[in-house]
Design an enzyme around this catalytic site. Structure first.
Site, mmCIF file in Angstrom:
data_model
loop_
_atom_site.group_PDB
_atom_site.id
_atom_site.type_symbol
_atom_site.label_atom_id
_atom_site.label_comp_id
_atom_site.label_asym_id
_atom_site.label_seq_id
_atom_site.Cartn_x
_atom_site.Cartn_y
_atom_site.Cartn_z
ATOM 1 C CE LYS A 125 -4.404 1.129 0.236
ATOM 2 N NZ LYS A 125 -5.603 0.413 -0.242
ATOM 3 C CG ASP A 165 -7.361 3.400 -0.863
ATOM 4 O OD1 ASP A 165 -7.934 2.312 -0.775
ATOM 5 O OD2 ASP A 165 -7.349 4.221 0.072
HETATM 6 P P1 NDP Z 1 -12.881 7.805 -2.995
HETATM 7 O O1 NDP Z 1 -11.812 8.799 -2.768
HETATM 8 O O2 NDP Z 1 -13.411 7.578 -4.351
HETATM 9 O O3 NDP Z 1 -14.122 8.145 -2.049
HETATM 10 C C1 NDP Z 1 -13.978 8.223 -0.658
HETATM 11 C C2 NDP Z 1 -15.310 8.664 -0.076
HETATM 12 O O4 NDP Z 1 -15.251 8.527 1.339
HETATM 13 C C3 NDP Z 1 -15.611 10.131 -0.348
HETATM 14 O O5 NDP Z 1 -16.994 10.304 -0.380
HETATM 15 C C4 NDP Z 1 -15.006 10.817 0.869
HETATM 16 O O6 NDP Z 1 -15.589 12.060 1.191
HETATM 17 C C5 NDP Z 1 -15.327 9.821 1.959
HETATM 18 N N1 NDP Z 1 -14.327 9.922 3.012
HETATM 19 C C6 NDP Z 1 -12.998 9.736 2.894
HETATM 20 N N2 NDP Z 1 -12.383 9.953 4.052
HETATM 21 C C7 NDP Z 1 -13.351 10.289 4.909
HETATM 22 C C8 NDP Z 1 -13.354 10.628 6.276
HETATM 23 N N3 NDP Z 1 -12.210 10.684 6.983
HETATM 24 N N4 NDP Z 1 -14.548 10.883 6.863
HETATM 25 C C9 NDP Z 1 -15.709 10.827 6.146
HETATM 26 N N5 NDP Z 1 -15.763 10.525 4.837
HETATM 27 C C10 NDP Z 1 -14.608 10.259 4.252
HETATM 28 O O7 NDP Z 1 -12.315 6.441 -2.355
HETATM 29 P P2 NDP Z 1 -12.806 4.940 -2.609
HETATM 30 O O8 NDP Z 1 -14.270 4.903 -2.837
HETATM 31 O O9 NDP Z 1 -11.891 4.332 -3.583
HETATM 32 O O10 NDP Z 1 -12.462 4.262 -1.200
HETATM 33 C C11 NDP Z 1 -13.423 4.186 -0.129
HETATM 34 C C12 NDP Z 1 -13.004 3.086 0.839
HETATM 35 O O11 NDP Z 1 -12.942 1.841 0.148
HETATM 36 C C13 NDP Z 1 -11.615 3.256 1.480
HETATM 37 O O12 NDP Z 1 -11.640 2.724 2.792
HETATM 38 C C14 NDP Z 1 -10.722 2.398 0.596
HETATM 39 O O13 NDP Z 1 -9.559 1.978 1.275
HETATM 40 C C15 NDP Z 1 -11.677 1.236 0.347
HETATM 41 N N6 NDP Z 1 -11.339 0.411 -0.819
HETATM 42 C C16 NDP Z 1 -11.246 0.961 -2.067
HETATM 43 C C17 NDP Z 1 -10.958 0.139 -3.154
HETATM 44 C C18 NDP Z 1 -10.970 0.668 -4.554
HETATM 45 O O14 NDP Z 1 -10.900 -0.172 -5.466
HETATM 46 N N7 NDP Z 1 -11.068 1.962 -4.787
HETATM 47 C C19 NDP Z 1 -10.639 -1.281 -2.971
HETATM 48 C C20 NDP Z 1 -10.858 -1.775 -1.643
HETATM 49 C C21 NDP Z 1 -11.167 -0.936 -0.600
HETATM 50 P P3 NDP Z 1 -14.761 13.425 0.901
HETATM 51 O O15 NDP Z 1 -14.889 13.652 -0.566
HETATM 52 O O16 NDP Z 1 -15.430 14.463 1.738
HETATM 53 O O17 NDP Z 1 -13.337 13.160 1.336
#
Ligand code: NDP
Length: 452
Positions: A125, A165
């Site tokens: 990571k 991510d």
């Molecule tokens: P994105 O950046 O596309 O979206 C993240 C979302 O979560 C946004 O809506 C963001 O809001 C919100 N968010 C992030 N940090 C916080 C926080 N501290 N508090 C509240 N809301 C938060 O990321 P992904 O959708 O790719 O990832 C989401 C989750 O899924 C993560 O935990 C990631 O590790 C996990 N994941 C992702 C994979 C992938 O293929 N992308 C694979 C496996 C797991 P804002 O815009 O306000 O920051």
């Protein structure tokens, strides 16, 4: 359980300022205690002690110039955690909260998750404390180019293959790939999540969300139930959340919430395909906030995040299923109680480690279908593995082919979790199942490969 306690004490002493890493390690060590008791060969080879130590950590300076001509300095990281099963594989996160401990927790989880996918992938990571929010495309490009200028020397299609991510989507992968190609003077599958026109796989953007929904469907099937007609809570509004909602619509369920770090929307009528397309445009093109959904569609409430509250009211909305898809530790014990009180009996984690240990304990104690992230969200890395296979074979598969393989892999992961949890005396406990099944695969490979 003296062995597990002494391992934990060592990890705590060695990594004192890394609470998320310790949380992730504690959960796995708790799950595999019985495995270590039954398998003296793993203890003799000190497999657990080696698994908690990254094979390599790279930390580097990322200087770049913003649109005002001011020099900015961020910190870049790559954690190469374990290569027993294949090249290091895992995403890059760009978010101001990124630090060594958070990335080590994510890399550690990734090792077991990747093992569960059945594909030959090690775990890693990386990322940076850079915040893409509010930055221009040109600033994001300059940052990505500087980040890759250092990272390039540590990665390669047979060494370490990063992906996206939080904060790293198609735009960032494009800039990162462009700079790698220029530095290495070769066009190889060194990153996944690439654009379809230049080596990406169909279904990769959808894979994590779709996979989390497939996993929920498999859990429900064990009780002769399905997602049809179920009300579902989804947090986040990024990549994972968007495609979770898309697949829920597909399978006849109704998603009623979405969020970002500023607050959440509740749409009792359900987020249908048309509204979802609007959200995708809002988030991916205009890079707007989820609050605007409530201003655009009638009958929707928006609740701003309140850091003073001891719970997130999103999880108090009554629903049968929950798909946390934002970030780590977003469900605390109060949230878990609210979910259970609201009738929730399925939790399938799209995010990594979104539930704190006390919340997990409540879910397991209540006997609900609780699918931990390292199993439920493995669909993303699984299709990344399929993207690597397509790149290596100079080919691109159809949407149907990739989706079928994704579906099959999620079914396999579910079966592996069920099987391992039964063999080690905790049937229905997907946390133990995922940790044990993943651990066994990595441990056996490490035994075969000697002390390295
Ligand atoms: P994105 O950046 O596309 O979206 C993240 C979302 O979560 C946004 O809506 C963001 O809001 C919100 N968010 C992030 N940090 C916080 C926080 N501290 N508090 C509240 N809301 C938060 O990321 P992904 O959708 O790719 O990832 C989401 C989750 O899924 C993560 O935990 C990631 O590790 C996990 N994941 C992702 C994979 C992938 O293929 N992308 C694979 C496996 C797991 P804002 O815009 O306000 O920051």
């Amino acid at each position: 359980m003296q062995i597990t306690e002494s391992i934990l004490a060592q990890v705590e002493a060695r990594n004192p300022a890394e609470p998320e890493f310790l949380q992730a390690v504690r959960e796995v060590v708790d799950s595999v205690g019985l495995v270590l008791e039954r398998h003296p060969e793993y203890r003799a080879a000190r497999i657990m002690e080696r698994i908690v130590e990254p094979e390599r950590v790279v930390i580097f300076r990322v200087p770049w110039v913003d649109d005002q001509g001011t020099v900015q300095v961020n910190r870049g990281f790559r954690i190469e955690m374990n290569s027993a099963l294949g090249p290091y594989k895992g995403g890059l996160r760009f978010h101001p909260s990124v630090n060594l401990g958070i990335l080590k927790f994510l890399a550690f989880e990734q090792v077991f998750k990747n093992a569960l996918t059945t594909l030959p992938l090690g775990g890693g990571k990386g990322g940076s404390d850079f915040d893409p929010k509010g930055k221009s495309d040109a600033e994001v490009m300059r940052f990505c180019q500087s980040f890759m200028t250092e990272l390039a020397r540590h990665i390669g299609p047979h060494t370490d293959v990063p992906a996206g991510d939080i904060g790293v989507g198609g735009r960032e992968i494009g800039f990162l790939f462009g700079q790698y190609k220029r530095l290495a003077n070769e066009f190889t599958g060194v990153l996944t999540g690439k654009g379809f026109g230049w080596g990406g796989s169909l279904i990769r953007p959808e894979a994590t969300g779709y996979g989390a929904v497939y996993f929920a469907a498999e859990m429900l099937a064990t009780r002769d139930d399905s997602l049809e007609g179920k009300t579902c809570l989804v947090s986040g509004s990024g990549n994972v959340a968007q495609f979770t909602v898309e697949k829920l619509i597909d399978l006849g369920a109704t998603a009623v919430t979405l969020s970002d770090s500023s607050g959440f929307i509740h749409d009792p009528a359900g987020i249908d395909a048309e509204k979802l397309a609007w959200v995708m445009e809002l988030k991916n093109e205009r890079r707007g906030r989820i609050r605007e959904y409530a201003e655009h569609f009638p009958g929707v409430t928006y609740t701003a995040a309140d850091p003073g509250l001891d719970h997130n009211p999103l999880w108090a909305v009554p629903a049968a299923c929950a798909f946390p898809s934002a970030t780590q530790n977003e469900i605390n014990a109060s949230d878990a109680k609210n979910l259970l009180a609201g009738g929730c009996f399925v939790v399938s984690e799209g995010a990594n480690m979104p539930s704190v240990p006390d919340a997990v304990e409540l879910f397991i104690g209540a006997g609900i279908l609780y699918g931990p992230g390292k199993a439920a969200n493995a669909g993303g890395v699984a299709v990344s593995g399929l993207e690597m296979a397509q790149n290596a074979g100079m080919t691109q598969w159809t949407r149907e082919t990739v989706d079928h393989r994704l579906r099959d892999i999620m079914v396999e992961i579910h079966l592996a979790c069920v099987g391992a949890s039964e063999r080690f005396g905790t049937p229905g406990n997907y946390v133990n199942g995922a940790n044990i099944a993943g651990f066994l695969k990595v441990a056996d490979a490490m035994l075969d490969q000697g002390v390295v």
